[in-house]
Scaffold this motif. Structure first.
Motif, PDB file in Angstrom:
ATOM      1  N   ARG A 162      -2.764  41.202  23.632  1.00  0.00           N
ATOM      2  CA  ARG A 162      -2.911  42.334  22.712  1.00  0.00           C
ATOM      3  C   ARG A 162      -3.658  41.922  21.439  1.00  0.00           C
ATOM      4  O   ARG A 162      -3.636  40.762  21.034  1.00  0.00           O
ATOM      5  N   ALA A 163      -4.273  42.894  20.824  1.00  0.00           N
ATOM      6  CA  ALA A 163      -4.970  42.651  19.564  1.00  0.00           C
ATOM      7  C   ALA A 163      -4.000  42.086  18.529  1.00  0.00           C
ATOM      8  O   ALA A 163      -2.848  42.525  18.429  1.00  0.00           O
ATOM      9  N   GLY A 164      -4.452  41.089  17.785  1.00  0.00           N
ATOM     10  CA  GLY A 164      -3.637  40.509  16.724  1.00  0.00           C
ATOM     11  C   GLY A 164      -2.862  39.274  17.132  1.00  0.00           C
ATOM     12  O   GLY A 164      -2.354  38.553  16.276  1.00  0.00           O
ATOM     13  N   ARG A 165      -2.755  39.010  18.444  1.00  0.00           N
ATOM     14  CA  ARG A 165      -2.035  37.810  18.885  1.00  0.00           C
ATOM     15  C   ARG A 165      -2.997  36.622  18.935  1.00  0.00           C
ATOM     16  O   ARG A 165      -4.104  36.732  19.459  1.00  0.00           O
ATOM     17  N   ASP A 166      -2.542  35.491  18.410  1.00  0.00           N
ATOM     18  CA  ASP A 166      -3.402  34.308  18.369  1.00  0.00           C
ATOM     19  C   ASP A 166      -2.526  33.061  18.409  1.00  0.00           C
ATOM     20  O   ASP A 166      -2.224  32.465  17.377  1.00  0.00           O
ATOM     21  N   LEU A 167      -2.093  32.691  19.596  1.00  0.00           N
ATOM     22  CA  LEU A 167      -1.241  31.516  19.770  1.00  0.00           C
ATOM     23  C   LEU A 167      -2.107  30.321  20.150  1.00  0.00           C
ATOM     24  O   LEU A 167      -2.665  30.272  21.246  1.00  0.00           O
ATOM     25  N   ARG A 168      -2.220  29.363  19.229  1.00  0.00           N
ATOM     26  CA  ARG A 168      -3.009  28.156  19.470  1.00  0.00           C
ATOM     27  C   ARG A 168      -2.339  26.993  18.762  1.00  0.00           C
ATOM     28  O   ARG A 168      -1.866  27.123  17.640  1.00  0.00           O
ATOM     29  N   ALA A 169      -2.330  25.817  19.409  1.00  0.00           N
ATOM     30  CA  ALA A 169      -1.668  24.657  18.824  1.00  0.00           C
ATOM     31  C   ALA A 169      -2.246  24.288  17.464  1.00  0.00           C
ATOM     32  O   ALA A 169      -1.518  23.808  16.582  1.00  0.00           O
ATOM     33  N   GLU A 170      -3.530  24.529  17.246  1.00  0.00           N
ATOM     34  CA  GLU A 170      -4.145  24.158  15.968  1.00  0.00           C
ATOM     35  C   GLU A 170      -3.620  24.982  14.801  1.00  0.00           C
ATOM     36  O   GLU A 170      -3.880  24.654  13.637  1.00  0.00           O
ATOM     37  N   ARG A 171      -2.855  26.040  15.083  1.00  0.00           N
ATOM     38  CA  ARG A 171      -2.294  26.866  14.012  1.00  0.00           C
ATOM     39  C   ARG A 171      -0.948  26.328  13.500  1.00  0.00           C
ATOM     40  O   ARG A 171      -0.408  26.844  12.527  1.00  0.00           O
ATOM     41  N   ILE A 172      -0.381  25.308  14.156  1.00  0.00           N
ATOM     42  CA  ILE A 172       0.896  24.752  13.722  1.00  0.00           C
ATOM     43  C   ILE A 172       0.733  24.123  12.336  1.00  0.00           C
ATOM     44  O   ILE A 172      -0.243  23.413  12.068  1.00  0.00           O
ATOM     45  N   ARG A 173       1.722  24.372  11.464  1.00  0.00           N
ATOM     46  CA  ARG A 173       1.681  23.862  10.100  1.00  0.00           C
ATOM     47  C   ARG A 173       2.930  23.039   9.801  1.00  0.00           C
ATOM     48  O   ARG A 173       3.975  23.221  10.441  1.00  0.00           O
ATOM     49  N   GLU A 174       2.832  22.170   8.805  1.00  0.00           N
ATOM     50  CA  GLU A 174       3.994  21.388   8.369  1.00  0.00           C
ATOM     51  C   GLU A 174       5.132  22.331   8.005  1.00  0.00           C
ATOM     52  O   GLU A 174       4.928  23.356   7.346  1.00  0.00           O
ATOM     53  N   GLY A 175       6.335  21.996   8.445  1.00  0.00           N
ATOM     54  CA  GLY A 175       7.512  22.810   8.170  1.00  0.00           C
ATOM     55  C   GLY A 175       7.857  23.770   9.284  1.00  0.00           C
ATOM     56  O   GLY A 175       8.988  24.278   9.339  1.00  0.00           O
ATOM     57  N   ASP A 176       6.903  24.064  10.197  1.00  0.00           N
ATOM     58  CA  ASP A 176       7.205  24.961  11.308  1.00  0.00           C
ATOM     59  C   ASP A 176       8.309  24.382  12.183  1.00  0.00           C
ATOM     60  O   ASP A 176       8.405  23.159  12.361  1.00  0.00           O
ATOM     61  N   VAL A 177       9.128  25.268  12.729  1.00  0.00           N
ATOM     62  CA  VAL A 177      10.285  24.860  13.527  1.00  0.00           C
ATOM     63  C   VAL A 177       9.936  24.924  15.007  1.00  0.00           C
ATOM     64  O   VAL A 177       9.312  25.892  15.474  1.00  0.00           O
ATOM     65  N   ALA A 178      10.347  23.907  15.755  1.00  0.00           N
ATOM     66  CA  ALA A 178      10.147  23.862  17.208  1.00  0.00           C
ATOM     67  C   ALA A 178      11.397  24.395  17.907  1.00  0.00           C
ATOM     68  O   ALA A 178      12.493  23.858  17.717  1.00  0.00           O
ATOM     69  N   LEU A 179      11.219  25.441  18.701  1.00  0.00           N
ATOM     70  CA  LEU A 179      12.322  26.052  19.438  1.00  0.00           C
ATOM     71  C   LEU A 179      12.110  25.857  20.931  1.00  0.00           C
ATOM     72  O   LEU A 179      10.975  25.892  21.418  1.00  0.00           O
ATOM     73  N   ALA A 309      18.832  29.061  23.913  1.00  0.00           N
ATOM     74  CA  ALA A 309      17.763  28.695  22.978  1.00  0.00           C
ATOM     75  C   ALA A 309      18.314  27.952  21.771  1.00  0.00           C
ATOM     76  O   ALA A 309      19.420  28.235  21.291  1.00  0.00           O
ATOM     77  N   CYS A 310      17.531  27.006  21.282  1.00  0.00           N
ATOM     78  CA  CYS A 310      17.961  26.252  20.104  1.00  0.00           C
ATOM     79  C   CYS A 310      16.742  25.639  19.419  1.00  0.00           C
ATOM     80  O   CYS A 310      15.663  25.532  20.006  1.00  0.00           O
ATOM     81  N   ALA A 311      16.926  25.256  18.165  1.00  0.00           N
ATOM     82  CA  ALA A 311      15.897  24.539  17.414  1.00  0.00           C
ATOM     83  C   ALA A 311      16.063  23.050  17.673  1.00  0.00           C
ATOM     84  O   ALA A 311      17.169  22.519  17.596  1.00  0.00           O
ATOM     85  N   VAL A 312      14.964  22.362  18.004  1.00  0.00           N
ATOM     86  CA  VAL A 312      15.067  20.945  18.362  1.00  0.00           C
ATOM     87  C   VAL A 312      14.311  20.034  17.409  1.00  0.00           C
ATOM     88  O   VAL A 312      14.426  18.804  17.514  1.00  0.00           O
ATOM     89  N   GLY A 313      13.537  20.601  16.477  1.00  0.00           N
ATOM     90  CA  GLY A 313      12.799  19.754  15.556  1.00  0.00           C
ATOM     91  C   GLY A 313      11.850  20.574  14.707  1.00  0.00           C
ATOM     92  O   GLY A 313      11.927  21.798  14.673  1.00  0.00           O
ATOM     93  N   ARG A 314      10.941  19.883  14.023  1.00  0.00           N
ATOM     94  CA  ARG A 314       9.990  20.595  13.178  1.00  0.00           C
ATOM     95  C   ARG A 314       8.721  19.770  13.014  1.00  0.00           C
ATOM     96  O   ARG A 314       8.699  18.549  13.259  1.00  0.00           O
ATOM     97  N   ALA A 315       7.660  20.457  12.609  1.00  0.00           N
ATOM     98  CA  ALA A 315       6.399  19.788  12.307  1.00  0.00           C
ATOM     99  C   ALA A 315       6.460  19.185  10.910  1.00  0.00           C
ATOM    100  O   ALA A 315       6.968  19.811   9.973  1.00  0.00           O
ATOM    101  N   VAL A 316       5.948  17.973  10.772  1.00  0.00           N
ATOM    102  CA  VAL A 316       5.952  17.264   9.493  1.00  0.00           C
ATOM    103  C   VAL A 316       4.550  16.700   9.247  1.00  0.00           C
ATOM    104  O   VAL A 316       3.665  16.774  10.100  1.00  0.00           O
ATOM    105  N   THR A 317       4.365  16.124   8.061  1.00  0.00           N
ATOM    106  CA  THR A 317       3.085  15.510   7.726  1.00  0.00           C
ATOM    107  C   THR A 317       2.695  14.473   8.765  1.00  0.00           C
ATOM    108  O   THR A 317       3.541  13.702   9.239  1.00  0.00           O
TER     109      THR A 317
END
Length: 347
Positions: A162-179, A309-317
């Protein structure tokens, strides 16, 4: 009232080379096993596809393909047909697409029992219905005995983003949570046990299932979700390493949070394997912004396939290595990609 048995033109109990020869025997195989199950709109050399989603402004097509080679062909929790549908559906879903159509190509070894083939095709019909997709076209080939390990299946899938969806690994940022949507490594452990040559016996079943419902729930609750990946061959470890490398971040996992069954941990300890390297067929990892993590988790837990479902980690520097894990003992260890082939013909 006595009901007559259905009329069948197939002779014998197994596939022969004649069933791949292009003549009457091949047509009988296709009609009685594949056409009867998949019910195509027409017997043409191509499927003609229309869907309302294609007409919406900004909609894009997603296209994927995969081949499936598993030993044994049938195992607790599924079979090669289950894998063929779910694997391709999940590749589309992880990219934010609504899966709509599949093709299915079968490489059948001479001697394949018709009964086994019917069960596998029935599994494909069932999983396609669960995922809301149509198996729209396909092909069959028969090869000599000993050439195909029973059966190989290749499926390709088409979906709409659908319009507006943009899932790409390069969009991951520091602080994002991995589920993750549920328990990990069940499929790999199941195949290990099902082969029987490692003298391992468990009650574990494959987690094979379509995940488009889980992804739709995530995207509704977390519209700024960054990226997702289904953790198949190479397991969670390889999926996270690939995503971290692409995004230019590191990922820090929490060992205590990882949803892995005690039985799976036991199998891995006996065999010297890391559960994070074992394949999954019904597990995905998705990165979301911190402020959307709780709503995404709640949405996942409310749909089939996301109950655990659970949170298992996060993106960091970005650090010296892409993925590390805080251990239960308070230390840290590197979580590397799978090196070499842990288990051949697993999915």
């Amino acid at each position: 009232m006595n009901m007559a048995a259905p009329i069948t033109r197939l002779r014998g109990e197994t596939v022969t080379l004649a069933h791949g020869g292009g003549g009457r025997a091949m047509r009988d195989l296709i009609d009685e096993i594949f056409v009867a199950a998949f019910r195509p709109d027409a017997m043409e050399d191509q499927a003609r596809l229309t869907h309302a989603a294609l007409a919406k402004p900004g909609a894009r097509l997603a296209f994927t393909t995969d081949s499936f080679v598993v030993t044994p062909l049938e195992f607790p929790g599924g079979d090669i047909g289950t894998l063929a549908v779910c694997g391709t559906v999940n590749d589309l879903a992880a990219g934010g697409a609504e899966p709509l159509w599949l093709s299915a190509s079968f490489i059948i070894e001479e001697g394949m029992p018709f009964a086994t083939l019917r069960r596998i095709v029935a599994s494909m019909v069932r999983e396609a219905a669960a995922a809301g997709v149509r198996i729209a076209t396909g092909d069959t080939k028969v090869v000599e005995r000993g050439s195909a390990d029973g059966l190989f299946i290749t499926t390709s899938g088409v979906g709409v983003i659908r319009a507006g969806r943009d899932l790409r690994a390069e969009r991951i940022r520091e602080g994002d949570v991995a589920l993750v949507n549920g328990v990990l490594a069940d499929h790999g452990a199941t195949i290990l046990a099902a082969r029987g040559d490692l003298m391992v016996s468990t009650d574990i079943a494959s987690d094979c299932r379509p995940l488009n419902g889980v992804m739709e729930a995530v995207l509704a609750a977390a519209p700024n979700a960054r990226a997702a990946r289904d953790a198949t061959r190479g397991g969670l470890a390889s999926a996270l390493n690939e995503m971290a490398e692409t995004a230019g971040v590191s990922v820090e996992l929490d060992e205590a949070a990882l949803p892995i069954r005690a039985e799976v941990k036991g199998v891995c300890e006996i065999l010297g394997l890391d559960p994070l390297d074992l394949a999954n067929e019904g597990a995905l990892v998705v990165f979301v912004p911190t402020d959307e993590a709780e709503s995404a988790l709640a949405a996942m837990r409310a749909v089939p396939g996301g109950e655990d479902a659970c949170a298992v980690g996060r993106a960091v520097t970005r650090g010296p290595v892409p993925v590390t894990m805080r251990t239960a003992f308070g230390g840290a260890r590197i979580v590397d990609m799978l090196v070499g082939e842990q288990l051949p013909r697993i999915c």
